[in-house]
Design a protein around this motif. Sequence first.
Motif, PDB file in Angstrom:
ATOM      1  N   GLY A   1     -70.067 105.700  28.205  1.00  0.00           N
ATOM      2  CA  GLY A   1     -71.197 106.458  27.684  1.00  0.00           C
ATOM      3  C   GLY A   1     -72.520 105.729  27.818  1.00  0.00           C
ATOM      4  N   LYS A   2     -72.531 104.435  27.473  1.00  0.00           N
ATOM      5  CA  LYS A   2     -73.770 103.667  27.552  1.00  0.00           C
ATOM      6  C   LYS A   2     -74.208 103.470  28.998  1.00  0.00           C
ATOM      7  N   LEU A   3     -73.247 103.262  29.874  1.00  0.00           N
ATOM      8  CA  LEU A   3     -73.571 103.082  31.283  1.00  0.00           C
ATOM      9  C   LEU A   3     -74.092 104.379  31.888  1.00  0.00           C
ATOM     10  N   ALA A   4     -73.535 105.491  31.477  1.00  0.00           N
ATOM     11  CA  ALA A   4     -73.979 106.787  31.987  1.00  0.00           C
ATOM     12  C   ALA A   4     -75.410 107.082  31.549  1.00  0.00           C
TER      13      ALA A   4
END
Length: 52
Positions: A2-5
């Motif tokens: 989620g954070k990378l996206a």
Amino acid sequence: MGKLAIAKEFFAFLKQRKKWWLAPVVIFMVMLGALLAAGESSALAPFIYALF
């Protein structure tokens, strides 16, 4: 994932809209948030408080 996206979507936004001036602002805010988080809950607090 989620954070990378979120980061990938943000950089895609910057590239598409040509708003590269926002990148240093966001990076500074993330660094300041990390400094504040480290300052309130670690043994580094006295050294960080000495900076200000």
